[in-house]
Write a protein that holds these residues in place. Sequence first.
Motif, PDB file in Angstrom:
ATOM      1  N   UNK A 101      39.374  46.985  35.476  1.00 37.81           N
ATOM      2  CA  UNK A 101      39.509  45.581  35.941  1.00 37.81           C
ATOM      3  C   UNK A 101      38.196  44.919  35.453  1.00 37.81           C
ATOM      4  N   UNK A 102      36.987  45.521  35.249  1.00 35.68           N
ATOM      5  CA  UNK A 102      35.749  44.766  35.260  1.00 35.68           C
ATOM      6  C   UNK A 102      36.088  44.378  33.699  1.00 35.68           C
ATOM      7  N   UNK A 103      36.402  45.134  32.816  1.00 30.52           N
ATOM      8  CA  UNK A 103      36.581  44.673  31.281  1.00 30.52           C
ATOM      9  C   UNK A 103      37.546  43.768  31.197  1.00 30.52           C
ATOM     10  N   UNK A 104      38.571  43.607  31.958  1.00 25.81           N
ATOM     11  CA  UNK A 104      39.774  42.694  31.866  1.00 25.81           C
ATOM     12  C   UNK A 104      39.025  41.308  32.409  1.00 25.81           C
ATOM     13  N   UNK A 105      38.215  41.481  33.382  1.00 27.21           N
ATOM     14  CA  UNK A 105      37.720  40.089  33.695  1.00 27.21           C
ATOM     15  C   UNK A 105      36.585  39.637  32.704  1.00 27.21           C
ATOM     16  N   UNK A 106      35.733  40.302  32.234  1.00 28.24           N
ATOM     17  CA  UNK A 106      34.750  40.200  31.238  1.00 28.24           C
ATOM     18  C   UNK A 106      35.464  39.531  29.954  1.00 28.24           C
ATOM     19  N   UNK A 107      36.522  40.083  29.491  1.00 30.40           N
ATOM     20  CA  UNK A 107      37.272  39.639  28.303  1.00 30.40           C
ATOM     21  C   UNK A 107      37.741  38.377  28.858  1.00 30.40           C
ATOM     22  N   UNK A 112      38.754  32.388  28.162  1.00 29.72           N
ATOM     23  CA  UNK A 112      39.024  31.265  29.011  1.00 29.72           C
ATOM     24  C   UNK A 112      37.928  31.075  30.080  1.00 29.72           C
ATOM     25  N   UNK A 113      36.775  30.779  29.607  1.00 31.86           N
ATOM     26  CA  UNK A 113      35.648  30.441  30.420  1.00 31.86           C
ATOM     27  C   UNK A 113      35.828  29.189  31.158  1.00 31.86           C
ATOM     28  N   UNK A 114      35.536  29.461  32.737  1.00 29.68           N
ATOM     29  CA  UNK A 114      35.819  28.302  33.671  1.00 29.68           C
ATOM     30  C   UNK A 114      37.213  27.624  33.677  1.00 29.68           C
ATOM     31  N   UNK A 115      38.136  28.558  32.981  1.00 33.88           N
ATOM     32  CA  UNK A 115      39.646  27.873  33.144  1.00 33.88           C
ATOM     33  C   UNK A 115      40.404  28.866  34.206  1.00 33.88           C
ATOM     34  N   UNK A 116      41.592  28.406  34.252  1.00 37.34           N
ATOM     35  CA  UNK A 116      42.496  29.091  35.451  1.00 37.34           C
ATOM     36  C   UNK A 116      43.755  29.118  34.597  1.00 37.34           C
ATOM     37  N   UNK A 117      44.173  30.360  34.512  1.00 40.22           N
ATOM     38  CA  UNK A 117      45.303  30.764  33.898  1.00 40.22           C
ATOM     39  C   UNK A 117      45.882  32.136  34.659  1.00 40.22           C
ATOM     40  N   UNK A 118      46.955  32.258  34.905  1.00 41.50           N
ATOM     41  CA  UNK A 118      47.554  33.626  35.476  1.00 41.50           C
ATOM     42  C   UNK A 118      47.427  34.651  34.164  1.00 41.50           C
ATOM     43  N   UNK A 123      47.583  41.169  38.573  1.00 41.57           N
ATOM     44  CA  UNK A 123      48.091  42.178  39.304  1.00 41.57           C
ATOM     45  C   UNK A 123      47.117  43.513  39.037  1.00 41.57           C
ATOM     46  N   UNK A 124      46.185  43.436  38.073  1.00 42.59           N
ATOM     47  CA  UNK A 124      45.348  44.425  37.930  1.00 42.59           C
ATOM     48  C   UNK A 124      44.353  44.660  39.033  1.00 42.59           C
ATOM     49  N   UNK A 125      44.063  43.680  39.772  1.00 46.34           N
ATOM     50  CA  UNK A 125      43.409  43.844  41.222  1.00 46.34           C
ATOM     51  C   UNK A 125      44.067  44.703  42.132  1.00 46.34           C
ATOM     52  N   UNK A 126      45.331  44.179  42.263  1.00 50.88           N
ATOM     53  CA  UNK A 126      46.252  44.963  43.314  1.00 50.88           C
ATOM     54  C   UNK A 126      46.564  46.467  42.744  1.00 50.88           C
TER      55      UNK A 126
END
Length: 189
Positions: A101-107, A112-118, A123-126
């Motif tokens: 999950x951490x690697x996914x968030x870092x990637x 997409x720095x400061x962006x918001x896209x689904x 779902x990886x958090x769940x």
Amino acid sequence: MEQLDSFFQPVADVIALPVDQTKFLVCTFLSYFLSLYFRTLSDVKQRYIVGLVFGVIFGLVLFGSGLVHSLISSSIVYVLVKFGKGPQIPKIVFVFSMGYLLLGHLYRQYYDYMGWKLDFTAPQMMIALKTISFAYDVNDAQRVKKAKEDNTTIDQKNLRCIFEFPSPLEYFSYIYFYGGFFFGPLFYF
């Protein structure tokens, strides 16, 4: 994926939301209506199949090829818990799930720095929560079995034991169940 986005674009224009958020809302509303059908299913195997199939369909609609991340991480955890023995397995699953999950968030921060896209990190958090709780629940059952073999007692009031290891269908329907796959809530196996 672009064809699917173009299908949702008119709805997104009407409600003034981005396409990814529109797809999320549509899948959320569809899951409520699907639950009405789900309640009528009396056969447990049918429930597993329906929960899994619609979870995967919603996952493909929302995340496209990013769905492969959930398959990779949950499959690795299934194998680890099934074939691993000992009290260290839940800890290994915790480190693996949170690390993935951490690697996914870092990637995501990178592209997409400061962006918001689904994307797949939602779902990886769940999945991280579900796989970690699953590993600890299986481990709790192993601890209880060992205590019974050794004729010792163990405080079971806070344990959620999984005594019979689930089949792949049962496990993946738990992971991908449409009612909690992409936004929660967390429920135990």
